[in-house]
Design an enzyme around this catalytic site. Sequence first.
Site, PDB file in Angstrom:
ATOM      1  N   ASN A 222       0.900  -1.171   0.065  1.00 49.50           N
ATOM      2  CA  ASN A 222      -0.006  -0.215   0.135  1.00 49.50           C
ATOM      3  C   ASN A 222       0.878   1.173   0.124  1.00 49.50           C
ATOM      4  O   ASN A 222       2.096   1.007  -0.236  1.00 49.50           O
ATOM      5  CB  ASN A 222      -1.016   0.004   1.017  1.00 49.50           C
ATOM      6  N   ASP A 291      -3.820  -7.150   5.714  1.00 50.83           N
ATOM      7  CA  ASP A 291      -4.785  -8.073   6.396  1.00 50.83           C
ATOM      8  C   ASP A 291      -4.666  -9.514   5.902  1.00 50.83           C
ATOM      9  O   ASP A 291      -5.102 -10.521   6.620  1.00 50.83           O
ATOM     10  CB  ASP A 291      -6.251  -7.447   6.511  1.00 50.83           C
ATOM     11  N   LYS A 301       9.634 -16.533 -10.564  1.00 45.42           N
ATOM     12  CA  LYS A 301       8.847 -15.260 -10.997  1.00 45.42           C
ATOM     13  C   LYS A 301       7.667 -16.005 -11.861  1.00 45.42           C
ATOM     14  O   LYS A 301       7.779 -16.800 -12.834  1.00 45.42           O
ATOM     15  CB  LYS A 301       9.931 -14.437 -12.045  1.00 45.42           C
ATOM     16  N   PHE A 336      -4.244   2.686  15.040  1.00 44.29           N
ATOM     17  CA  PHE A 336      -4.756   3.484  14.173  1.00 44.29           C
ATOM     18  C   PHE A 336      -5.881   2.821  13.399  1.00 44.29           C
ATOM     19  O   PHE A 336      -5.937   1.658  13.511  1.00 44.29           O
ATOM     20  CB  PHE A 336      -3.954   4.036  12.897  1.00 44.29           C
TER      21      PHE A 336
END
Length: 429
Positions: A222, A291, A301, A336
């Site tokens: 993220n 999560d 790969k 948070f």
Amino acid sequence: MAHDASQNVFQGRKVALGICGGIAAYKAAEVLRGLQKAGCVVRVAMTARACEFIQPLTFRALSGEHVIVDDYAPDNPDPIAHITFSQTVELLIIAPATANILGKFANGIADDFLTSTYLASTAPVLIAPAMNSSMWEHPATQRNVERLKADGVFFIEPDDGEMACGTIGPGRLSEPERIVAAALDILQTTNTDVLQALAGEKLLITVGATREALDPVRFLSNNSSGRMGFAIAEAARKRGAEVHVIAGSTTADAPAGVAVTRAFSAAEMHAAVMNELPEATIFIGAAAVADYRPAQSARQKIKKSDAEITIKLERTQDILADVAAVNRGDLLVIGFAAETENVLANAREKLVRKNLDAVIANDVTREGAGFDALTNEVIVISRDKDTPIHVPLMPKTNVANIILDEIVRLRAARENLANLTTDERRKKA
Ligand code: PMT
């Protein structure tokens, strides 16, 4: 649920903004607006030369107050303005400051309103110089800056760049947001009680983004830059805490003076946190932890083909919940909650479900807030208080200090509770 805006530490704080004669004088309007947005009440003083670059009317309209240029002027409502003005403010900012004003301040010359105000004020002073590079680099200017620093004056050094005169070099007024952030930081921390408020505490904090490998070259992650967590780490260190950061992937720089352990996946971060936890007295989960992770990470790969690929995901361990579940003694646990809808309700649910002392609700859809932004806007919800604190949009450094103020309060409340007799505790519950 009501927010308690009056608990914003900047609400009603009195700041004086002194403006000197330079092309950057117009940027003072942005400094003024930034301070007002944080809740400060700003009064403006200008030198006579500043008025040649921008009209006092601009600042009167923005501040809603008379702008003082000459305290002897017949329209000045206060005959001893340099005393009343200087002694009622909590911070004096000079932006932009010219070489001339630095020379006068450094030598105690008081020949106009702003210089008299500087001498008469006992408030902290923040100076943001702006001038031609040669003037800034001149030994006389540098000598004055050193002398003022020795007198305890705070500086925001000018930036490097192209100046109005075409010269390239140091001398440009620093960006208004940086001046505002430094000013708020001073308002939050100049008090010695604040600077020692976390002495003896050991803060363990997670920061940044985790990376969950799909194969040796690809991952799920993220946009967390690490800025919010690093800002808390730095502010806590300044207040006397020993700080250990467990950092995932970050684009922001880690602050000096804190220990940093890198842990890129949620599993690595979990292990690193649990390893350091026995030492900690405060835990803050500021990291954006995945999560879910790919149930299998390919060893080689993944080759491109025309076929669709389905990736099966499995849950990661919840670091914050596991920290809160340990037998915690004195440990304060703060999480948070990055939310995109039903912010308060969802954050409150996390506070209760994860058994936290406080949660910082972060609506990451807001302009200028959340992931990868320089600023943030949050709501601090503490378990022992009905009314959350709404922290308006401001630099992450300042948000960090407000979060730490609340942690200091939580610690004091915990200690008070520990000192109550069993009977008194039962009544309180
Ligand atoms: O790094 P920046 O660019 O400055 O951005 C800051 C931020 C947006 C990342 C930060 O302010 C923030 O909101 N951090 C929490 C992000 C998050 O993962 O929120 P969440 O609601 O998904 O998680 C709730 C809490 O559980 C968080 O404290 C998180 O650290 C923790 N968690 C979540 C999942 C997991 N597996 N383990 C955890 O510890």
